[in-house]
Design an enzyme around this catalytic site. Sequence first.
Site, PDB file in Angstrom:
ATOM      1  N   LEU A  33       0.817  -1.216   0.000  1.00 53.45           N
ATOM      2  CA  LEU A  33       0.000   0.000   0.000  1.00 53.45           C
ATOM      3  C   LEU A  33       0.849   1.264   0.000  1.00 53.45           C
ATOM      4  O   LEU A  33       1.920   1.319   0.598  1.00 53.45           O
ATOM      5  CB  LEU A  33      -0.916  -0.016   1.227  1.00 53.45           C
ATOM      6  CG  LEU A  33      -1.814  -1.244   1.329  1.00 53.45           C
ATOM      7  CD1 LEU A  33      -2.671  -1.171   2.589  1.00 53.45           C
ATOM      8  CD2 LEU A  33      -2.700  -1.398   0.097  1.00 53.45           C
ATOM      9  N   HIS A  37      -3.479   4.305  -2.219  1.00 53.18           N
ATOM     10  CA  HIS A  37      -4.445   3.440  -1.519  1.00 53.18           C
ATOM     11  C   HIS A  37      -4.984   4.156  -0.285  1.00 53.18           C
ATOM     12  O   HIS A  37      -6.175   4.094   0.009  1.00 53.18           O
ATOM     13  CB  HIS A  37      -3.782   2.138  -1.048  1.00 53.18           C
ATOM     14  CG  HIS A  37      -3.243   1.280  -2.144  1.00 53.18           C
ATOM     15  ND1 HIS A  37      -1.900   1.118  -2.375  1.00 53.18           N
ATOM     16  CD2 HIS A  37      -3.872   0.521  -3.065  1.00 53.18           C
ATOM     17  CE1 HIS A  37      -1.717   0.285  -3.379  1.00 53.18           C
ATOM     18  NE2 HIS A  37      -2.896  -0.084  -3.834  1.00 53.18           N
ATOM     19  N   GLU A 151      -8.369   5.894 -10.231  1.00 56.34           N
ATOM     20  CA  GLU A 151      -8.444   6.148 -11.679  1.00 56.34           C
ATOM     21  C   GLU A 151      -7.140   5.840 -12.403  1.00 56.34           C
ATOM     22  O   GLU A 151      -7.087   5.924 -13.613  1.00 56.34           O
ATOM     23  CB  GLU A 151      -8.840   7.611 -11.931  1.00 56.34           C
ATOM     24  CG  GLU A 151     -10.303   7.873 -11.631  1.00 56.34           C
ATOM     25  CD  GLU A 151     -10.770   9.238 -12.107  1.00 56.34           C
ATOM     26  OE1 GLU A 151      -9.932  10.166 -12.171  1.00 56.34           O
ATOM     27  OE2 GLU A 151     -11.963   9.366 -12.401  1.00 56.34           O
ATOM     28  N   SER A 193       2.366   3.989  -7.449  1.00 57.68           N
ATOM     29  CA  SER A 193       2.079   2.611  -7.847  1.00 57.68           C
ATOM     30  C   SER A 193       2.896   1.680  -6.965  1.00 57.68           C
ATOM     31  O   SER A 193       4.032   2.010  -6.588  1.00 57.68           O
ATOM     32  CB  SER A 193       2.503   2.410  -9.308  1.00 57.68           C
ATOM     33  OG  SER A 193       2.592   1.038  -9.596  1.00 57.68           O
ATOM     34  N   ARG A 195       4.226  -0.845  -7.973  1.00 58.64           N
ATOM     35  CA  ARG A 195       5.369  -1.262  -8.799  1.00 58.64           C
ATOM     36  C   ARG A 195       6.536  -0.281  -8.709  1.00 58.64           C
ATOM     37  O   ARG A 195       7.664  -0.628  -9.069  1.00 58.64           O
ATOM     38  CB  ARG A 195       4.951  -1.411 -10.258  1.00 58.64           C
ATOM     39  CG  ARG A 195       4.046  -2.595 -10.484  1.00 58.64           C
ATOM     40  CD  ARG A 195       3.492  -2.590 -11.895  1.00 58.64           C
ATOM     41  NE  ARG A 195       2.275  -3.378 -11.987  1.00 58.64           N
ATOM     42  CZ  ARG A 195       2.227  -4.674 -12.263  1.00 58.64           C
ATOM     43  NH1 ARG A 195       3.325  -5.316 -12.518  1.00 58.64           N
ATOM     44  NH2 ARG A 195       1.093  -5.313 -12.299  1.00 58.64           N
TER      45      ARG A 195
END
Length: 286
Positions: A33, A37, A151, A193, A195
């Site tokens: 997270l 988030h 989004e 992100s 990632r």
Amino acid sequence: MQILTTKADLQATVKACKQAGQTIGLVPTMGALHEGHASLVRRAVEENDVCFVSVFVNPTQFNNKEDLAKYPRNIERDAQLLSSIGAQYVFAPTPEEMYSAEEMNSTFAFDFAGLDQVMEGKMRPGHFNGVVQVVSRLFYLVQPDRAYFGEKDFQQLAIIHHMVERSSMAGTFGNLQIIDCPIVREASGLALSSRNERLSASEKETALAISKTLFASLEWAKEADATVAGVQQRVIDTINAVPGLEVEYYEIVDQTSLLPTDTFNHAIGCVTVYCGPVRLIDNIKY
Ligand code: PAF
């Protein structure tokens, strides 16, 4: 905050909340997270009596096993963050708890009216089947009044809206409302992100060219002779000119149908870029 790991415990807890007349907000996540988030969870906490957050790296939405293996996981850190921002319940099941062996391996088929045939869907066959498989199961288990999605995964959000609209005709998810939440960016512009954790410091610096180019393209779209095709190509060329970045696709599409458009009206540009080995996505509304 309570951590639940079985469907039975989750359903018993949901039942008790419903009996107490509490409204339920759900934030589905795959963990690792970050502040993006956290913004969804804060909103769910604010708008509902209780907030459930699922933390589950869903194997059925990964078409690349290496990507699944490398997906960052840190449940202790996630739990700390969630507790500090007021989530009441975390659902963190194992894949075996979530799915039968058959479900784990069989292809889940859902009609997305073509929304899954473009962009992420084209590049990651089966990905959205897996997303809808897990999200519909979470909706079934938690019966939320509101569910919150970012989004940044714009195509995922369009597909979830489609799924809920179709299902609500049959009453499956009651009055569930899907709440779209804006992308959260670092001060540098980089879209948050999970990632990003896999980027080295220098890759992170390189990745800034992605959002910078998307923002510049808002200005390019205002030029007198601007065309959608021209701006699309200019974004691709600008990002590809940066050593270490490689665009997989950049498509300017209609925000609802996700089909190619030749006007900037109600359009969104969605990009996927490899920064070294890490696949990053971002988007911008025109
Ligand atoms: O956006 C994500 O993190 C995942 O796709 C979701 C919605 C939690 C389903 O696994």
